[in-house]
Scaffold this motif. Sequence first.
Motif, PDB file in Angstrom:
ATOM      1  N   ILE A   1      34.775   8.836 -33.943  1.00 12.55           N
ATOM      2  CA  ILE A   1      33.532   9.589 -34.203  1.00 12.55           C
ATOM      3  C   ILE A   1      33.611  11.002 -33.634  1.00 12.55           C
ATOM      4  CG2 ILE A   1      31.944   7.654 -34.586  1.00 12.55           C
ATOM      5  CD1 ILE A   1      30.949   7.984 -31.720  1.00 12.55           C
ATOM      6  N   SER A   2      34.324  11.182 -32.536  1.00  9.51           N
ATOM      7  CA  SER A   2      34.487  12.539 -31.993  1.00  9.51           C
ATOM      8  C   SER A   2      35.339  13.388 -32.935  1.00  9.51           C
ATOM      9  CB  SER A   2      35.133  12.464 -30.606  1.00  9.51           C
ATOM     10  OG  SER A   2      35.445  13.772 -30.172  1.00  9.51           O
ATOM     11  N   GLN A   3      36.388  12.772 -33.441  1.00  7.39           N
ATOM     12  CA  GLN A   3      37.276  13.538 -34.327  1.00  7.39           C
ATOM     13  C   GLN A   3      36.570  13.882 -35.642  1.00  7.39           C
ATOM     14  OE1 GLN A   3      41.322  12.350 -34.490  1.00  7.39           O
ATOM     15  NE2 GLN A   3      41.464  12.864 -32.326  1.00  7.39           N
ATOM     16  N   ASN A   4      35.778  12.940 -36.147  1.00  9.72           N
ATOM     17  CA  ASN A   4      35.039  13.228 -37.397  1.00  9.72           C
ATOM     18  C   ASN A   4      34.049  14.363 -37.192  1.00  9.72           C
ATOM     19  OD1 ASN A   4      36.392  11.251 -38.698  1.00  9.72           O
ATOM     20  ND2 ASN A   4      34.731   9.735 -38.623  1.00  9.72           N
ATOM     21  N   LEU A   5      33.336  14.307 -36.049  1.00 15.09           N
ATOM     22  CA  LEU A   5      32.333  15.345 -35.810  1.00 15.09           C
ATOM     23  C   LEU A   5      33.014  16.692 -35.544  1.00 15.09           C
ATOM     24  CD1 LEU A   5      29.351  15.930 -35.768  1.00 15.09           C
ATOM     25  CD2 LEU A   5      29.225  15.126 -33.409  1.00 15.09           C
ATOM     26  N   THR A   6      34.178  16.652 -34.882  1.00 15.17           N
ATOM     27  CA  THR A   6      34.930  17.903 -34.687  1.00 15.17           C
ATOM     28  C   THR A   6      35.283  18.514 -36.047  1.00 15.17           C
ATOM     29  OG1 THR A   6      35.893  17.055 -32.643  1.00 15.17           O
ATOM     30  CG2 THR A   6      37.012  18.927 -33.673  1.00 15.17           C
ATOM     31  N   ALA A   7      35.709  17.670 -36.967  1.00 16.70           N
ATOM     32  CA  ALA A   7      36.081  18.177 -38.304  1.00 16.70           C
ATOM     33  C   ALA A   7      34.853  18.751 -39.006  1.00 16.70           C
ATOM     34  CB  ALA A   7      36.709  17.052 -39.128  1.00 16.70           C
ATOM     35  N   ASP A   8      33.711  18.060 -38.892  1.00 14.77           N
ATOM     36  CA  ASP A   8      32.478  18.557 -39.543  1.00 14.77           C
ATOM     37  C   ASP A   8      32.052  19.894 -38.931  1.00 14.77           C
ATOM     38  OD1 ASP A   8      32.480  16.275 -41.023  1.00 14.77           O
ATOM     39  OD2 ASP A   8      30.862  15.273 -39.916  1.00 14.77           O
ATOM     40  N   PHE A   9      32.135  19.968 -37.602  1.00 19.28           N
ATOM     41  CA  PHE A   9      31.754  21.193 -36.884  1.00 19.28           C
ATOM     42  C   PHE A   9      32.649  22.353 -37.345  1.00 19.28           C
ATOM     43  CE2 PHE A   9      32.367  24.100 -33.325  1.00 19.28           C
ATOM     44  CZ  PHE A   9      31.121  24.245 -32.754  1.00 19.28           C
TER      45      PHE A   9
ATOM     46  N   ALA B   1      34.326  22.569 -40.035  1.00 16.83           N
ATOM     47  CA  ALA B   1      34.113  22.872 -41.465  1.00 16.83           C
ATOM     48  C   ALA B   1      32.975  23.872 -41.624  1.00 16.83           C
ATOM     49  CB  ALA B   1      33.815  21.590 -42.234  1.00 16.83           C
ATOM     50  N   VAL B   2      31.974  23.805 -40.734  1.00 23.34           N
ATOM     51  CA  VAL B   2      30.861  24.766 -40.829  1.00 23.34           C
ATOM     52  C   VAL B   2      31.371  26.174 -40.528  1.00 23.34           C
ATOM     53  CG1 VAL B   2      28.600  25.439 -39.923  1.00 23.34           C
ATOM     54  CG2 VAL B   2      29.123  23.016 -40.277  1.00 23.34           C
ATOM     55  N   ARG B   3      32.330  26.278 -39.635  1.00 18.85           N
ATOM     56  CA  ARG B   3      32.895  27.611 -39.343  1.00 18.85           C
ATOM     57  C   ARG B   3      33.465  28.221 -40.633  1.00 18.85           C
ATOM     58  NH1 ARG B   3      34.058  29.021 -34.106  1.00 18.85           N
ATOM     59  NH2 ARG B   3      34.603  26.946 -33.360  1.00 18.85           N
TER      60      ARG B   3
END
Length: 417
Positions: free
Chosen positions: A70-78, A80-82
């Motif tokens: 879940i940390s890695q998924n949220l890191t990817a989502d975060f 992606a917003v950049r």
Amino acid sequence: MVRGMRNTVSAADLSVYREDFPGLRATMHGKALTFLDSAASAQKPEVVLSAMDSVLREGYANIHRGLYEISQNLTADFEAVRGKVARFIGAPAAGEIVFTRNATEAINLVAQSWGKTYLCAGDEIVLTEMEHHANIVPWQILRDQIGLTIRVLPVDDDGELILDQLGDILGPRTRLVSFTYVSNALGTVNPVGEIVRRVKAYNPDIVTLVDASQGVVHRRIDVSALGTDFLVFTGHKLYGPTGIGVLYGRKMLLESMPPYQGGGDMIESVSFERTTFKSPPQRFEAGTPPIVEVIGLGAAIDYVWSLGLSDIESWESRLLAIGTNALESIEGLRLYGRARDKASILSFTIDGIHPGDLGMILDQCGVAVRVGHHCCMPLMRRLGLDATCRASLALYSNEDDINNLVTGLHKAIRLLA
Ligand SMILES: Cc1ncc(COP(=O)(O)O)c(C=O)c1O
């Protein structure tokens, strides 16, 4: 048709999207809300609320450091917003986007990192008379730290920058020109590309910073086409959450800048003798970032994209024309800001009534407007005013909002004039 106003009769009515904004269902003093303070902070669409809610409910963890899913998924989502923010403002690379707390922090970052490193006593920076305090005070703090001179490009009676004076204000010691895209007090849309071109033609080494806090809401921005070195904006005016802002900086500039704050997440290695720092943008993002707010900003950008920036601009300028005509029909009402290119902000006073009293009557009528100096005290002084009443329109505004404002103003005149 009012000076400079474009003919936008065929604009699509975006207020059909009002239903997307639960905040607009609030009431004030038992009356349905007429929300005309979006330039201060916009209401949030459901998609922003639910994106933030689902991060917290369905897979929340700290980012960048967790080895688990879940940390890695949220890191990817975060991250992606950049990339999304970079595409939104035409930046060549995601690495040129730094997340900050708001536009104010982004400007302070540039002042204290780039400014403190590369400017010295006797250097000059140029601001304009229409700046928000966020683009004045950080430079004054820097001025007092190192001995700079601040020079100011004036505005004319219509609220436009007097660009003819730019040539006299630029000089051999000018190092930075920092100016707003859109005046939050008057709605003036500045010819940003032309200003940057004139500055760079005078001296390509002068750094430019554009405060797009209002601009990003009302105009399509392309930093590559504008040619600016830095650009900042704040999420909460763009239908996103508070607590998130953006600094765009050219890669070479960001790479040349020291950290603004120190802490976790921005270092490569730390010992008591020596610390080395990550490359930008992480170098400027000390500590746990505003994870949920970044996800909310991403959802806000998707929302604005889905409606289309040019449709938003057309709808708002149609409403601006209607609002301008309606206010001009009120006796004793003075409108400020008659720029040729203007965003959806109506700033006014009524003879014989203090703007604070106007605001109080409007509040009783369920109409939310902003009253005061709008964090632009030098501009107010230039116009010979202490305060104005400011009605600001957003994509969800409609003609009923304008009618309710006008009805409230007539009531105030009956009671107070
Ligand atoms: C033109 C402009 N610049 C900067 C700011 C500061 O934004 P924030 O308080 O989110 O940093 C505002 C907010 O009103 C603004 O209108």
